[in-house]
Every structure is written in structure tokens, then in C-alpha cells.
Design an enzyme around this catalytic site. Structure first.
Site, PDB file in Angstrom:
ATOM      1  N   LYS A  42       0.834  -1.217   0.000  1.00  0.00           N
ATOM      2  CA  LYS A  42       0.000   0.000   0.000  1.00  0.00           C
ATOM      3  C   LYS A  42       0.862   1.258   0.000  1.00  0.00           C
ATOM      4  CE  LYS A  42      -2.146  -1.056   3.814  1.00  0.00           C
ATOM      5  NZ  LYS A  42      -1.542  -2.368   4.042  1.00  0.00           N
ATOM      6  N   THR A  43       1.793   1.305   0.935  1.00  0.00           N
ATOM      7  CA  THR A  43       2.635   2.493   1.026  1.00  0.00           C
ATOM      8  C   THR A  43       3.458   2.635  -0.256  1.00  0.00           C
ATOM      9  OG1 THR A  43       2.719   2.188   3.412  1.00  0.00           O
ATOM     10  CG2 THR A  43       4.365   3.655   2.457  1.00  0.00           C
ATOM     11  N   ASP A  80      -2.247   7.686   3.567  1.00  0.00           N
ATOM     12  CA  ASP A  80      -1.795   6.357   4.016  1.00  0.00           C
ATOM     13  C   ASP A  80      -2.393   6.079   5.399  1.00  0.00           C
ATOM     14  OD1 ASP A  80      -0.506   3.943   4.022  1.00  0.00           O
ATOM     15  OD2 ASP A  80       1.532   4.741   4.166  1.00  0.00           O
ATOM     16  N   GLU A  81      -2.485   4.823   5.761  1.00  0.00           N
ATOM     17  CA  GLU A  81      -3.016   4.431   7.083  1.00  0.00           C
ATOM     18  C   GLU A  81      -4.381   5.077   7.320  1.00  0.00           C
ATOM     19  OE1 GLU A  81      -1.362   2.240   8.806  1.00  0.00           O
ATOM     20  OE2 GLU A  81       0.757   2.467   8.273  1.00  0.00           O
ATOM     21  N   GLN A 141      -5.988  -3.180  10.546  1.00  0.00           N
ATOM     22  CA  GLN A 141      -4.900  -2.534  11.288  1.00  0.00           C
ATOM     23  C   GLN A 141      -5.331  -1.245  11.957  1.00  0.00           C
ATOM     24  OE1 GLN A 141      -0.796  -2.786   9.593  1.00  0.00           O
ATOM     25  NE2 GLN A 141      -1.854  -3.444   7.751  1.00  0.00           N
ATOM     26  N   ARG A 186       4.557  -7.605  10.976  1.00  0.00           N
ATOM     27  CA  ARG A 186       5.800  -6.847  10.812  1.00  0.00           C
ATOM     28  C   ARG A 186       6.952  -7.769  10.415  1.00  0.00           C
ATOM     29  NH1 ARG A 186       3.813  -3.175   9.220  1.00  0.00           N
ATOM     30  NH2 ARG A 186       1.947  -4.384   9.474  1.00  0.00           N
TER      31      ARG A 186
HETATM   32  P1  ATP Z   1       1.550  -2.142   5.989  1.00  0.00           P
HETATM   33  O1  ATP Z   1       0.109  -2.545   5.966  1.00  0.00           O
HETATM   34  O2  ATP Z   1       2.300  -2.912   6.996  1.00  0.00           O
HETATM   35  O3  ATP Z   1       1.733  -0.665   6.052  1.00  0.00           O
HETATM   36  P2  ATP Z   1       1.984  -1.978   3.159  1.00  0.00           P
HETATM   37  O4  ATP Z   1       0.781  -2.570   2.516  1.00  0.00           O
HETATM   38  O5  ATP Z   1       2.091  -0.526   3.215  1.00  0.00           O
HETATM   39  O6  ATP Z   1       2.165  -2.632   4.597  1.00  0.00           O
HETATM   40  P3  ATP Z   1       4.572  -1.866   1.937  1.00  0.00           P
HETATM   41  O7  ATP Z   1       5.317  -1.467   3.121  1.00  0.00           O
HETATM   42  O8  ATP Z   1       4.277  -0.880   0.879  1.00  0.00           O
HETATM   43  O9  ATP Z   1       3.221  -2.607   2.397  1.00  0.00           O
HETATM   44  O10 ATP Z   1       5.275  -3.108   1.243  1.00  0.00           O
HETATM   45  C1  ATP Z   1       5.703  -4.239   1.992  1.00  0.00           C
HETATM   46  C2  ATP Z   1       6.971  -4.805   1.395  1.00  0.00           C
HETATM   47  O11 ATP Z   1       6.697  -5.436   0.153  1.00  0.00           O
HETATM   48  C3  ATP Z   1       7.998  -3.741   1.093  1.00  0.00           C
HETATM   49  O12 ATP Z   1       9.275  -4.244   1.404  1.00  0.00           O
HETATM   50  C4  ATP Z   1       7.831  -3.493  -0.388  1.00  0.00           C
HETATM   51  O13 ATP Z   1       8.998  -2.998  -0.973  1.00  0.00           O
HETATM   52  C5  ATP Z   1       7.492  -4.872  -0.891  1.00  0.00           C
HETATM   53  N1  ATP Z   1       6.679  -4.877  -2.130  1.00  0.00           N
HETATM   54  C6  ATP Z   1       5.480  -4.294  -2.310  1.00  0.00           C
HETATM   55  N2  ATP Z   1       5.009  -4.509  -3.543  1.00  0.00           N
HETATM   56  C7  ATP Z   1       5.941  -5.265  -4.183  1.00  0.00           C
HETATM   57  C8  ATP Z   1       6.043  -5.838  -5.505  1.00  0.00           C
HETATM   58  N3  ATP Z   1       5.082  -5.693  -6.421  1.00  0.00           N
HETATM   59  N4  ATP Z   1       7.135  -6.561  -5.771  1.00  0.00           N
HETATM   60  C9  ATP Z   1       8.114  -6.733  -4.863  1.00  0.00           C
HETATM   61  N5  ATP Z   1       8.074  -6.236  -3.613  1.00  0.00           N
HETATM   62  C10 ATP Z   1       7.006  -5.501  -3.275  1.00  0.00           C
HETATM   63 MG    MG Z   2       2.228   0.843   4.809  1.00  0.00          MG
END
Ligand code: ATP
Ligand code: MG
Length: 679
Positions: free
Chosen positions: A32-33, A218-219, A249, A610
Site C-alpha cells: 500500500k505504502t 496512508d493508514e 490494522q 511486521r
Molecule cells: P503495511 O500494511 O504494513 O503498512 P503496506 O501494505 O504498506 O504494509 P509496503 O510497506 O508498501 O506494504 O510493502 C511491503 C513490502 O513489500 C515492502 O518491502 C515493499 O517494498 C514490498 N513490495 C510491495 N510490492 C511489491 C512488488 N510488487 N514486488 C516486490 N516487492 C514488493
Molecule cells: Mg504501509
């Protein structure tokens, strides 16, 4: 050129989505981020001017990281002008430009909690209500909550039902009037005034809607009503609002966050495009299975299941330890082993807990083993004010000529020795060439000292000398410390000074943790003494890790310690989630007061997700509370994980030290410390 192939199809769809509301509802670690930073980059590359882009996140740290990631991708110059901010900093920006329209001057000040408190207490007194300062602080707490619910001073009257809410209704408008007279706003006003400005000034509203043509949040699951209102205003018209979040979350209900914001987004923004991401790129299959197993027990949620294209990885471990010290030791052993076998860095490990108080045993053990660590979102245990206050007493009891600490406690808790009296005493001690302590012992002789002050000083002196005698008995150190707590009434003073009862409670619990620390010290030391205990604390104060140099600590390769709340959005190869017990997770407050177990389950889910490669859950059979051992029950969330999925290494693994081993461990401790200092 931004490489869209680095994204999966759903992520790509979100990134290239241009106009209209977009809801990205996705599980932890699904990117997402990353979608937000990529979308900003993509928009910039598509020719959207940087200053039309607004991204809002929850913490300054997250905002800073996001900005850096975008700058890395497009370069600093191209990113210039975009606004990546927290809700509060965004509002400060708006207020700085236009607060004059609300009758304030542009150089307004933002009142810290202590000033707010003082103001509310004065007002309560002025109204003549017979309340304690703790009640006055409750009034402020209610005012703050009202502001977050968009309830303004003039509207609060309607919700007055009983004497207390009537008091709040009486104080609230007066409080606002005073703040205005001082040209000051409080933290909650920032958001509320931001909303008010946009509501009352169509020209400003139009300006900001046009200014921020592309908005991202975000969040999003943790927005409260006033934040939500702000977003609806800003995105009104074009509706180019892209929010990303995970209802699983949402962990800030206690600050007024409302999950329904995310669940109702489609209703509030008709024509919303909804994209779900379920592929997780962060964790192994086993970690995800455990996280999924726990979170499915929440009822009010959008069903989604995370999956990974990666392997199952190692099993999730659960270790039932003997007590806090054993739990900390087990974690250290695993850090050593993992680091050695897998060639990892200290920075690859995180220790997560539900309450900041839990960090104490880990901090001690990390220092003992000389492992660098960084404590996020909390102060190091021995640097906390409430701990320093008690330690100052102990130091003065041991050494009455320690004037820095003597001055720290002479009127803490308040005992009627005011600043001017203190000045007089200091002056007199300089004139006469006597130590301040000597002067206190003969305070009645100091010119201009009235009887009341002299009496207060004399009972203070008696208190300290009494405790000096009592602390000389090495067999009663823990009991004597408990007596000191009772007689000095530290807890009452904390409740008097801290407006937020939850924070006050936490600070009292931190202090009680000091008693536990003393109990452990006594248990492990052949000839315990107050001096020995203080020596150990001061070594901990000044050890190589250094205090007040957060930057250098961060630069170091260090184990991360933090609460589950502050771990949101972050990731670590190895995660230790400690204190998996009833009372911690779920927290006792949620079991007995708020009955919101779902929120605790979400916290647990945040913690599990995490972890990238290995997740270790730990808990203790017993813990000290106020120096006494208490039995603990394993967290109910553990039983929600299917038995086959939890690896439970030998349940009787916890080692009870024999008295000889204890002595050895204590002497190791000191030799280790003195080696560190070369003395
Ligand atoms: P959270 O809910 O914990 O905030 P998030 O959904 O924001 O998580 P991110 O932090 O953006 O998730 O991504 C999680 C991990 O997965 C990061 O290390 C990111 O670089 C990796 N990632 C995300 N998308 C891809 C992709 N398409 N290919 C490879 N790695 C990815
Ligand atoms: Mg995130």
C-alpha cells in the site's frame, strides 16, 4: 522512467488510476505504502505539477520516509513543491496563512499539554467547582475528545447531562476564549480550526481543492472524525482522493479513530474505484497463516486473506518463559544464535510489546550483554521523568549533599516550599558557606523563613533521614522502596500533574517497574545495598550507548525496541512479540473497561505482520507486580492459532538459576560493566 512492471496488476491499476476517488483496501505488507510513493512518481512523470500533490500520513517519520522515497525515484528538483505531511502539519500550514480570518494573529502559539492543563485548572477553580486537579484534567481530556469528534464549544452545551459534563460545558467556551486572548491554539484546535476555515470560507475551500488536485492518504483506517471531515472538504469537487488502508490494522479507536470511515468510504464518495491487494510481499507463508488465523476471529471486517508467492518459511515459535527476566534472556539467546547462524545484523531484529513498561527487562538485558539497541516512541526507562524523580530521592537518601537531586525533589511532590524560599535557602547556604542540606537542617534560622515553610522543610528532612536509616537494612530494600512510594505519594502527584489519565496510569506503572528492578537486583546480588543498586543504575545511565544521541544510535546497527502501536507500517526480518499474555495482549483495560478485544486482536495482527522471515512469540508464567510475583495466563490469541502451526520448543526450557548461579550472574554483570568502562 518509472517501471510499471515492478508492480503487480492490481498495484499497477492503482498507480495509473488518474481521476476520481480510489480506495485501496489491502492487507499488511501488500504494498500500500509503495503504491502511494509509486503513484506520486507516476503522476509527476505524467506531467502533474508537484505542487498539486498532497500526501498525508500519520507520523513525521513516515512522512519523511515517503518524501525520501519519492525523491530517490524522481530526483529532488522534480519533487519540489509537493506536500507530504501529517494531518497536524498540513493544518499548521493552512492556519499560518489564514488564521486571521478566525480572529487570531498569524504568529499564534501552539500550547503544549502543560499549559493547557494549567489553564483548565485555573478555569475550574474560577468557576468554583469543587474538584480535584485530577478531575480538572479529566475536563481537559473531554474537551480534547469533543474537538476530535467535531463538537465545538458552543455545541457542547447540548451534551451536558450530569454535573461533570455540565462542568465541561462551562469550562470549554471559557477555555477557548482564554486561548484566543493569548493568541494560542492547542493541538486539537489545529485540526478543528483547519476544518472551520474551510467550512466558513468558500474561497479558501476552492483554493485548496484546486491547489491539491491529487490527494493520497496512508493508514487511512486510523483517521478520526475531524480528520475525515478535513479530507472530505479538501477532496470535494474533484474527488481525486486516493486512500489506502487496512481495516484490520485500525488501532487508534482510543484516540477517536473510526473504522467506519474506511468501511463507509464508498458511500461517502460515490463512484469510488475499489482495489484490493491480497498478495503479501513481506512475510513467509507460516507467518501469514498465523496472522490470518487470528484476525478472522474479528467479526466487523471486510474479509480478505493474505497470501504469498514465497515459501512457507520457518514455523512460528511460541516460548513460555518463567518471568520477565527469563523472557529477556531467551530473546537475547535467540538474537545471538540467529545473528551467528544466518549472518544477520542487529538491525534485523525487533522486539515488540504492548506497553512501554515492558521494555525495562529487555533494556537491562541488552545493556548487560552489550548489544546496541534503539528505543522508538518511548523514552529509555532510566531517562523517564517519573523514574528520575524516584531515583533522585534514592540518591539524596544515600548522599544528602547531592544538590542537583536535592533541588529536584525539595518541592516534588509539592510540599509548600516555594521557589522564593528555595532561592533564599540557596543564597543563605552560599553566604554561610554551608551545604544546602545543612541549611535545610537548620531552616528555622534562615532569615525571612516563615513558620509554615520551616515546618515543611523540617518534615522533608525527617523523611529523608528516616529513609536513610531504613535503607541501611539490606534485607528490607524492596520493602523500604515500597514504603518510600507510599509515604512520598508519587502516584498522587503524577495524577495531579498529568491530564490524560491513561498516561498518568502508565507513568505510575513505570515507577512500579522500578520496584521490580530492585527486586531482581536483590535476588541476583550476594550483598545488595542501596548504593549497589544506584551504582548499577548510573552505569546504565552513562554506558557506551549514550543518551540523548538518538542520531548516532540510529546510525549504529541496533536492535529495535518499540510498542505495537509505533510499529505500524514497518518491517523487520526477525520479530519477537513479547508478553503474549492476558492483561498485556489483550490489554487489561480492554478486558475490564472498554471490552474492545477486537482492537487488541488488530494490534496482535499488526505485530505478527511486521515479521519478514521469523516470528517468535513469548510470554511469561509469572511476573512481578509491585515487587511481588503474580501468575499469568497465556494470551487468548495464541489459542486462535491452530496447534500444528505453532512450534513450541520444550515447555520446561526456562532455567531457574541456583543461588550460586545467581551470584555468578550478578558478579558477571558488574565485571562486564566495569570492563566497558575500563575501571
Ligand atoms: P503495511 O500494511 O504494513 O503498512 P503496506 O501494505 O504498506 O504494509 P509496503 O510497506 O508498501 O506494504 O510493502 C511491503 C513490502 O513489500 C515492502 O518491502 C515493499 O517494498 C514490498 N513490495 C510491495 N510490492 C511489491 C512488488 N510488487 N514486488 C516486490 N516487492 C514488493
Ligand atoms: Mg504501509
Amino acid at each position: 522512467m518509472f517501471d510499471l512492471n515492478s508492480l503487480n496488476p492490481q498495484q499497477r491499476e492503482a498507480v495509473v488510476h488518474r481521476d476520481g476517488p480510489l480506495l485501496l483496501l489491502a492487507g499488511a505488507g501488500s504494498g500500500k505504502t509503495r503504491v502511494i510513493t509509486c503513484r506520486i512518481t507516476y503522476l509527476l512523470e505524467q506531467g502533474v505539477p508537484a505542487d498539486e500533490i498532497l500526501a498525508v500520513t500519520f507520523t513525521n517519520k513516515a512522512a519523511k520516509e515517503m518524501k525520501e522515497r519519492v525523491e530517490d525515484m524522481v530526483g529532488r528538483e522534480a519533487a519540489k513543491g509537493m506536500v507530504i505531511a501529517t494531518f497536524h502539519s498540513l493544518c499548521v500550514r493552512i492556519l499560518k496563512a489564514h488564521i486571521d480570518r478566525l480572529g487570531y494573529k498569524k504568529n499564534f502559539s501552539i500550547y503544549p499539554a502543560s499549559d493547557q492543563q494549567r489553564l483548565v485548572r485555573d478555569l475550574v477553580r474560577e468557576i468554583g467547582a469543587e474538584t480535584s486537579s485530577a478531575d480538572a484534567d479529566q475536563v481537559l481530556f473531554r474537551i480534547s475528545a469533543a474537538k476530535n469528534q467535531l463538537v465545538r464549544a458552543e455545541d457542547y452545551q447540548a451534551s451536558a447531562r450530569d454535573p461533570f459534563t455540565s462542568l465541561v460545558a462551562a469550562v470549554y467556551p471559557r477555555y477557548q476564549k482564554k486561548l484566543k486572548a493569548y493568541n494560542a491554539v492547542d493541538f486539537d484546535d489545529l485540526l478543528l480550526f483547519g476544518v472551520t476555515l474551510l467550512e466558513q470560507n468558500p474561497d479558501l475551500l476552492e483554493y485548496y481543492q484546486r491547489r491539491f488536485r491529487y490527494q493520497m492518504v496512508d493508514e487511512y483506517q486510523d483517521t478520526n472524525p475531524v480528520q475525515y471531515r478535513l479530507l472530505r472538504l479538501l477532496a470535494g469537487g474533484h474527488g481525486n482522493l486516493c486512500v489506502v488502508g487496512d481495516d484490520d490494522q485500525s488501532i487508534y479507536a482510543f484516540r477517536g479513530a473510526d473504522v467506519s470511515n474506511i468501511l463507509d468510504f464508498e458511500k461517502d464518495f460515490p463512484g469510488t474505484k475499489v482495489i484490493k491487494l491480497e498478495q503479501n510481499y513481506r512475510s513467509t507463508g507460516n507467518i501469514l497463516a498465523a496472522a490470518n488465523a487470528v484476525i478472522t476471529n474479528n467479526t466487523k471486517r471486510r474479509d480478505k486473506k493474505l497470501w504469498t508467492a514465497g515459501g512457507a518459511g520457518e514455523q512460528v515459535d511460541y516460548l513460555l518463559c518463567l518471568d520477565s527476566e527469563d523472557e529477556a534472556r531467551q530473546v537475547m539467546e535467540m538474537i545471538h544464535a540467529e545473528k551467528y547462524h544466518k549472518n544477520l545484523n542487529y538491525g534485523d531484529f525487533a522486539i515488540l510489546y504492548r506497553t512501554n513498561t515492558q521494555s525495562r527487562a529487555f533494556e537491562e538485558q541488552l545493556r548487560y550483554e552489550n548489544i546496541p539497541y534503539v528505543l522508538i516512541g518511548g523514552q529509555q526507562f532510566f531517562e523517564r521523568k517519573e523514574i528520575k524523580d524516584v531515583v533522585a530521592y534514592l540518591r539524596v537518601i544515600l548522599n544528602a549533599t547531592d544538590e542537583v537531586n536535592l533541588l529536584r525533589i525539595i518541592n516534588y511532590p509539592k510540599r509548600g516550599i516555594g521557589d522564593s524560599s528555595i532561592d533564599r535557602l540557596i543564597r543563605y547556604s552560599a553566604e554561610q558557606g554551608l551545604s544546602l542540606w545543612k541549611v535545610l537542617q537548620q531552616a528555622a534560622e534562615v532569615p525571612d523563613t516563615n513558620e509554615r515553610t520551616a515546618a515543611a522543610i523540617s518534615s522533608f528532612v525527617n523523611l529523608l533521614t528516616g529513609f536513610r536509616r531504613r535503607f541501611q537494612n539490606p534485607l528490607r530494600l524492596v520493602e523500604t522502596l515500597q514504603e518510600l512510594f507510599r509515604e512520598v505519594k508519587f502516584a498522587d502527584e503524577i495524577y495531579r500533574q498529568e491530564k490524560d489519565p491513561a498516561i498518568a496510569k502508565r507513568r505510575v506503572e513505570n515507577q512500579e517497574e522500578l520496584i521490580n528492578s530492585m527486586a531482581v537486583y536483590v535476588e541476583r546480588t550476594p550483598e545488595p545495598s542501596l548504593a549497589g543498586f544506584l551504582e548499577r543504575i548510573s552505569l546504565q545511565d552513562d554506558d557506551g550507548i549514550g543518551r540523548n544521541d538518538k542520531e548516532s544510535k540510529l546510525a549504529q546497527d541496533a536492535v529495535t525496541l518499540m510498542s505495537l502501536h509505533s510499529s505500524k507500517g514497518l518491517e523487520f526480518p526477525i520479530v519477537f512479540l513479547v508478553g503474549m499474555e492476558e492483561g498485556f495482549l489483550p490489554h487489561k483495560k480492554s478486558i475490564f473497561e472498554t471490552f474492545d478485544i477486537d482492537e487488541e486482536r488488530r494490534l496482535c495482527y499488526v505485530g505478527f505482520t511486521r515479521a519478514e522471515k521469523r516470528l517468535v512469540l513469548l510470554g511469561a508464567r509469572q511476573r512481578r507486580k509491585y515487587g511481588k510475583l503474580e501468575q499469568r495466563e497465556p494470551s487468548r490469541f495464541l489459542s486462535e492459532i491452530p496447534a500444528g502451526q505453532l512450534n513450541q520448543p520444550a515447555p520446561d526450557k526456562p532455567i531457574e538459576l541456583t543461588p550460586e548461579e545467581q551470584a555468578k550472574s550478578a558478579s558477571n554483570f558488574f565485571s562486564n560493566i566495569s570492563q566497558m568502562f575500563g575501571d
